[in-house]
Design a protein around this motif. Sequence first.
Motif, PDB file in Angstrom:
ATOM      1  N   ASN A  48       0.811  -1.218   0.000  1.00 62.66           N
ATOM      2  CA  ASN A  48       0.000   0.000   0.000  1.00 62.66           C
ATOM      3  C   ASN A  48       0.845   1.268   0.000  1.00 62.66           C
ATOM      4  OD1 ASN A  48      -2.625  -1.293   0.212  1.00 62.66           O
ATOM      5  ND2 ASN A  48      -2.044  -1.848   2.309  1.00 62.66           N
ATOM      6  N   HIS A 102      -2.979   4.497  -9.092  1.00 62.05           N
ATOM      7  CA  HIS A 102      -3.601   3.292  -8.545  1.00 62.05           C
ATOM      8  C   HIS A 102      -3.947   3.447  -7.066  1.00 62.05           C
ATOM      9  CE1 HIS A 102      -2.294   1.532 -12.333  1.00 62.05           C
ATOM     10  NE2 HIS A 102      -3.109   0.543 -12.079  1.00 62.05           N
ATOM     11  N   GLY A 103      -3.909   4.675  -6.575  1.00 62.45           N
ATOM     12  CA  GLY A 103      -4.362   4.953  -5.228  1.00 62.45           C
ATOM     13  C   GLY A 103      -3.392   4.577  -4.129  1.00 62.45           C
ATOM     14  N   ALA A 151      -7.524   5.213 -10.631  1.00 62.14           N
ATOM     15  CA  ALA A 151      -8.520   4.608  -9.749  1.00 62.14           C
ATOM     16  C   ALA A 151      -9.420   5.681  -9.149  1.00 62.14           C
ATOM     17  CB  ALA A 151      -7.813   3.840  -8.635  1.00 62.14           C
ATOM     18  N   GLY A 163     -10.997   8.133  -6.811  1.00 55.44           N
ATOM     19  CA  GLY A 163     -10.478   8.825  -5.644  1.00 55.44           C
ATOM     20  C   GLY A 163      -8.985   9.104  -5.676  1.00 55.44           C
ATOM     21  N   ALA A 164      -8.261   8.531  -6.653  1.00 58.47           N
ATOM     22  CA  ALA A 164      -6.817   8.759  -6.729  1.00 58.47           C
ATOM     23  C   ALA A 164      -6.533  10.197  -7.156  1.00 58.47           C
ATOM     24  CB  ALA A 164      -6.173   7.790  -7.710  1.00 58.47           C
ATOM     25  N   THR A 165      -5.502  10.782  -6.577  1.00 59.67           N
ATOM     26  CA  THR A 165      -5.137  12.155  -6.905  1.00 59.67           C
ATOM     27  C   THR A 165      -3.638  12.348  -6.738  1.00 59.67           C
ATOM     28  OG1 THR A 165      -5.336  14.481  -6.191  1.00 59.67           O
ATOM     29  CG2 THR A 165      -5.776  12.795  -4.541  1.00 59.67           C
ATOM     30  N   THR A 179      -1.744  13.707  -3.205  1.00 57.56           N
ATOM     31  CA  THR A 179      -1.293  12.944  -2.033  1.00 57.56           C
ATOM     32  C   THR A 179       0.202  12.655  -2.070  1.00 57.56           C
ATOM     33  OG1 THR A 179      -1.780  10.825  -3.103  1.00 57.56           O
ATOM     34  CG2 THR A 179      -3.545  11.840  -1.800  1.00 57.56           C
TER      35      THR A 179
END
Length: 314
Positions: A11, A32-33, A67, A69-71, A74
């Motif tokens: 992760n 891919h988050g 994916a 919500g991926a941005t 972060t």
Amino acid sequence: MTDSSAFPAINRVAIVGAGTIGASWAALFLAHGLDVVVCDPAADAEPLTRARVAAAWPVLAELGRVAAGATPDTLRFEPDLAAALQGVDFVQENAPEREDFKTDLFARMDALLAPHAIVASSSSGLIMSRLQARCQHAARFVIGHPFNPPHLIPLVEVVGGKQTSDATIERCIAFYRQLGKHPIRLNKEVPGHIANRLQAALWREAIHLAADNVASVADIDAAVSQGPGLRWALFGPHMTFNLGGGAGGLANFMDHLLGPVQTWWDDLGSPEVTPELQRRLIDGVNAEAGARSIADLVETRDAQLTALLKILQR
């Protein structure tokens, strides 16, 4: 086969060494988050990486690789190696392509990482058995060599060193597949891995043809991009010649054409790339580029790669 469920999920990923390759990997991981931190001591590493990730993001979105919500917001930066590696599950290393530098870096990372963490090196040709020699937990180190740009080109070459465990190789391959990559496993270590050796073999003959004034640099390039290069986007050389054999496949091709091909192999050149020849090649590729800058050429390449990948996805 190793049971991958026995290991923690990947992760949190650290990118050690930014640059063009590191930024491209970062864009892919973020899309891919994944939780991504970049470690690079260069003063301009953060703004350059953020700019490259931002440039890659629309392309990834167009290909459907972002994916929910991926941005890119972060993305984190941490110049201190120990802080950057804290709690990470996977490291994609992109440091300078020097054996002494990487050997020292690997030993330092090995002492900082959690036991389950994998270190994959983007090295384009170094031998992992040498790079991992000073590591106490050498089983976790593996080559994960991408092709530029990694966020677009599917290929990633995976090969372990003498001390790399099968579990590490299998987990690495599974992780890359989850990212939409096409990992291939090398059964043994060779300098340059596979794809770079194939590229080098073709380029050597292209240089020989230019040195022998068979054609201009631009026309030699066109002989690839406007000919076999189009087929190679679909099939590799073995399968291409299998189709060239018609209904009889590769067996028929070899029966009828292996003799002529052997004469071509015997005539291939081994050019001495003198300063004068280097200048001819540089002048030739500059003439081929014309008024287009490197940035223009990269933009064109990535746009056409995106279009091609969309066709192949269908």
